[in-house]
Write a protein that holds these residues in place. Structure first.
Motif, PDB file in Angstrom:
ATOM      1  N   THR A  32      54.217 -10.350  41.506  1.00 23.66           N
ATOM      2  CA  THR A  32      55.570  -9.812  41.581  1.00 23.66           C
ATOM      3  C   THR A  32      56.541 -10.893  42.045  1.00 23.66           C
ATOM      4  N   SER A  52      59.000  -4.289  47.692  1.00 23.50           N
ATOM      5  CA  SER A  52      58.252  -3.043  47.613  1.00 23.50           C
ATOM      6  C   SER A  52      57.080  -3.024  48.591  1.00 23.50           C
ATOM      7  N   ASP A  53      56.632  -1.833  48.907  1.00 22.40           N
ATOM      8  CA  ASP A  53      55.443  -1.633  49.722  1.00 22.40           C
ATOM      9  C   ASP A  53      54.232  -1.708  48.783  1.00 22.40           C
ATOM     10  N   HIS A  54      53.782  -2.913  48.512  1.00 23.96           N
ATOM     11  CA  HIS A  54      52.704  -3.116  47.549  1.00 23.96           C
ATOM     12  C   HIS A  54      51.425  -2.394  47.977  1.00 23.96           C
ATOM     13  N   ASN A  57      51.889   1.349  47.467  1.00 23.51           N
ATOM     14  CA  ASN A  57      51.851   1.706  46.041  1.00 23.51           C
ATOM     15  C   ASN A  57      50.434   1.652  45.489  1.00 23.51           C
ATOM     16  N   ALA A  60      48.488   4.604  46.771  1.00 16.30           N
ATOM     17  CA  ALA A  60      48.918   5.850  46.137  1.00 16.30           C
ATOM     18  C   ALA A  60      48.497   5.935  44.673  1.00 16.30           C
ATOM     19  N   ARG A  62      49.591   4.036  42.193  1.00 14.97           N
ATOM     20  CA  ARG A  62      50.728   3.780  41.305  1.00 14.97           C
ATOM     21  C   ARG A  62      50.655   2.440  40.566  1.00 14.97           C
ATOM     22  N   VAL A  63      49.752   1.568  40.980  1.00 21.40           N
ATOM     23  CA  VAL A  63      49.713   0.209  40.436  1.00 21.40           C
ATOM     24  C   VAL A  63      48.509   0.043  39.516  1.00 21.40           C
ATOM     25  N   VAL A  78      53.926  -0.758  37.970  1.00 23.23           N
ATOM     26  CA  VAL A  78      53.971   0.238  39.035  1.00 23.23           C
ATOM     27  C   VAL A  78      54.670   1.454  38.437  1.00 23.23           C
ATOM     28  N   HIS A  80      55.445   5.874  38.670  1.00 18.45           N
ATOM     29  CA  HIS A  80      55.500   7.100  39.472  1.00 18.45           C
ATOM     30  C   HIS A  80      55.609   8.259  38.496  1.00 18.45           C
ATOM     31  N   ASP A  89      58.538   1.722  37.611  1.00 17.17           N
ATOM     32  CA  ASP A  89      59.191   1.102  38.763  1.00 17.17           C
ATOM     33  C   ASP A  89      59.193  -0.413  38.671  1.00 17.17           C
ATOM     34  N   ASN A  90      58.132  -0.970  38.125  1.00 15.16           N
ATOM     35  CA  ASN A  90      58.025  -2.424  38.073  1.00 15.16           C
ATOM     36  C   ASN A  90      57.053  -2.815  36.963  1.00 15.16           C
TER      37      ASN A  90
END
Length: 164
Positions: A32, A52-54, A57, A60, A62-63, A78, A80, A89-90
């Motif tokens: 990133t 971001s809170d890698h 994420n 959760a 998400r990645v 990333v 959601h 998101d990314n």
């Protein structure tokens, strides 16, 4: 066979997309940071994906990372999931992997993921100063929705409606 795959169906360069694990967090941050670092001077601040809170994420779920044949993380997304759309998101590709079709592969993964979740649409935004993205996303079927200033960020919002 697509531009990103070999005759065997494997992605060129051996890249495979998989859910990220806790062990991938340093690589997620590194990819990133490498993908977005050059924008700091242009936009006058650190791009949001770099802050971001890698770990959160990844924890959760998400990645998803793209790893090459050696297992090195070379790209990531990333996402959601919401009730009516998948939010991208990314998306980040290591600079030395640009131009290899990895970005396309990641975008196709996001579409497949949204369909698997039964979601009809993907949404994303990009900083107004990241003008390269304003050319890329429409080429992949994303339509411009609006330009909106959110705090210190001036963003272009896009969506892609999916067909079955």
């Amino acid at each position: 066979m697509t531009d990103e795959t070999t005759a065997s169906g494997a992605p060129r360069g051996g890249a495979r997309i998989r859910p990220a694990t806790a062990a991938d967090v340093p690589a997620v941050k590194a990819v990133t940071d490498a993908a977005y670092h050059h924008y700091i001077e242009r936009i006058g601040r650190v791009p949001a994906p770099m802050e971001s809170d890698h770990a959160g994420n990844v924890a959760a779920g998400r990645v998803h990372v793209a790893a090459d044949a050696a297992g090195t993380v070379v790209g990531l997304v990333v996402v959601h999931a919401y009730e009516d759309h998948l939010y991208l998101d990314n998306i980040a590709v290591r600079p030395d992997a640009k131009g290899t079709g990895l970005g396309r592969l990641l975008l196709e993964f996001v579409e497949d993921h949204a369909r698997a979740l039964g979601l009809p649409e993907i949404r994303l935004y990009t900083n107004a100063m990241m003008w390269e993205n304003q050319k890329i996303y429409p080429r992949f079927g994303y339509e411009f929705v609006e330009r909106r200033v959110e705090g210190v960020y001036d963003r272009f919002h896009y969506r892609k409606r999916l067909t079955a």
